[in-house]
Design an enzyme around this catalytic site. Structure first.
Site, PDB file in Angstrom:
ATOM      1  N   SER A 183       4.284 105.510  71.109  1.00 22.22           N
ATOM      2  CA  SER A 183       3.433 104.824  72.059  1.00 22.22           C
ATOM      3  C   SER A 183       3.117 105.702  73.477  1.00 22.22           C
ATOM      4  O   SER A 183       2.285 105.014  74.347  1.00 22.22           O
ATOM      5  CB  SER A 183       3.613 103.395  72.149  1.00 22.22           C
ATOM      6  OG  SER A 183       5.041 103.266  72.561  1.00 22.22           O
ATOM      7  N   CYS A 184       4.117 106.228  73.634  1.00 21.35           N
ATOM      8  CA  CYS A 184       4.489 106.916  74.978  1.00 21.35           C
ATOM      9  C   CYS A 184       4.260 108.322  75.326  1.00 21.35           C
ATOM     10  O   CYS A 184       5.423 108.841  74.460  1.00 21.35           O
ATOM     11  CB  CYS A 184       5.511 106.047  75.874  1.00 21.35           C
ATOM     12  SG  CYS A 184       5.744 106.587  77.500  1.00 21.35           S
ATOM     13  N   GLY A 185       3.676 108.911  75.914  1.00 23.62           N
ATOM     14  CA  GLY A 185       3.508 110.471  76.245  1.00 23.62           C
ATOM     15  C   GLY A 185       4.718 110.926  76.998  1.00 23.62           C
ATOM     16  O   GLY A 185       5.055 112.063  77.033  1.00 23.62           O
ATOM     17  N   CYS A 212       7.967 109.595  77.197  1.00 26.70           N
ATOM     18  CA  CYS A 212       9.341 109.016  76.622  1.00 26.70           C
ATOM     19  C   CYS A 212      10.051 110.269  76.571  1.00 26.70           C
ATOM     20  O   CYS A 212       9.544 111.441  76.071  1.00 26.70           O
ATOM     21  CB  CYS A 212       9.098 108.310  75.465  1.00 26.70           C
ATOM     22  SG  CYS A 212       8.486 106.877  75.524  1.00 26.70           S
TER      23      CYS A 212
END
Length: 290
Positions: A124-126, A128
């Site tokens: 979900s998160c680029g 992280c």
């Protein structure tokens, strides 16, 4: 270079409830599996100098594009000439190895934490896995010079309104599962050039950018890129690295995404659906608005 198996949906049995009645029926889920990305110097044995740089949760398919796009957007490579080959590691599931044609000594420590282990990334998160704010900001391009000539596509608002329907028509796995994001590359006239789906929105964009990298068509200065969900900071960051000047989404942008888009002179459109939209930055690239 091509991707691997296209196993993007998996059948499960669910209890489907309507009111107080339930029955067991088959259903399809979007597949989520880890992908480990490794780099090593071309011309050396794989065991020599090989380094794990990331583990990302993704939907299988177009894995080589994902690895190439990730390495480019994260600053491991500067272009297709730095990438000699991408392949699956033999006898290891969900592991891709990228052979670097460039001298890899300057990036040997990128993507590794203090223990020398690869950093994970969620679907979900680029951003992280980054260990500092400086690491997040390291790959953002310099803002354009003030007063310079305008670049990027001009898109008629009628064309813009038609893009979500075109996106949905080509989201085949989403139609089966309802569980995937998409990044679509259109031209200024609304023609679909490429669409990539993934359980992670940033993965979908990495796949799209990776395709362009491997095809030798970066930067994507004339592309109109549409996202199926919201637009966060990391998507604007990755788009900027690929030279994309026009971003639209059916969902909302974040405040930081708007700030970065404004700083980099990127058109950012949100809530593009049902004949409506909000233009947050770069409104001069949208024509036909009275």
């Amino acid at each position: 270079m091509a991707g691997g198996p296209n196993d993007r949906a998996r059948e499960v049995t669910v209890v489907r409830v309507r009111g107080a009645s339930g029955r067991r029926v088959p259903d399809l889920l979007a597949v989520e599996e880890p992908l480990e990305i490794r780099i090593h110097q071309a011309g050396t044995r794989a065991a020599e100098g090989e380094r794990n740089v990331a583990v990302t949760m993704r939907t299988p398919g177009n894995d080589f594009e994902l690895a190439a796009g990730f390495l480019y957007n994260e600053g491991f490579i500067r272009g297709s000439g730095d990438l000699a080959d991408v392949s699956y590691c033999p006898r290891e599931d969900n592991v891709v190895r990228a052979a670097l044609a460039c001298d890899s000594s300057h990036i040997a420590a990128r993507g590794a934490d203090a223990r020398g282990e690869q950093l994970p990334a969620s679907s979900s998160c680029g951003v992280c896995g980054k260990d500092s704010i400086a690491a997040v900001l390291a790959t953002i391009p310099e803002p354009p010079a003030r007063g310079g000539a305008a670049t990027g596509p001009a898109v008629d608002v009628a064309v813009l309104h038609g893009l979500p329907d075109e996106l949905r028509r080509h989201q085949r796995t989403f139609a089966q599962t309802g569980g995937l994001h998409a990044a679509a590359w259109f031209d200024a006239g609304g023609g679909l050039r490429l669409l990539r789906e993934d359980i992670g929105r940033h993965n979908a964009l990495d796949k799209l950018v990776g395709h362009a990298l491997l095809a030798g068509v970066l930067p994507l200065g004339d592309a109109v890129v549409l996202f199926s969900g919201r637009t966060g900071f990391e998507l604007v960051q990755k788009a900027a690295c690929a030279g994309i000047r026009f971003l639209a989404a059916v969902g909302a942008p974040s405040s930081l995404a708007c700030e970065l888009a404004a700083e980099l002179d990127i058109t950012l459109v949100g809530f593009l659906r049902d004949g409506r939209c909000n233009i947050y930055t770069g409104a001069d690239r949208v024509t036909g608005v009275g």
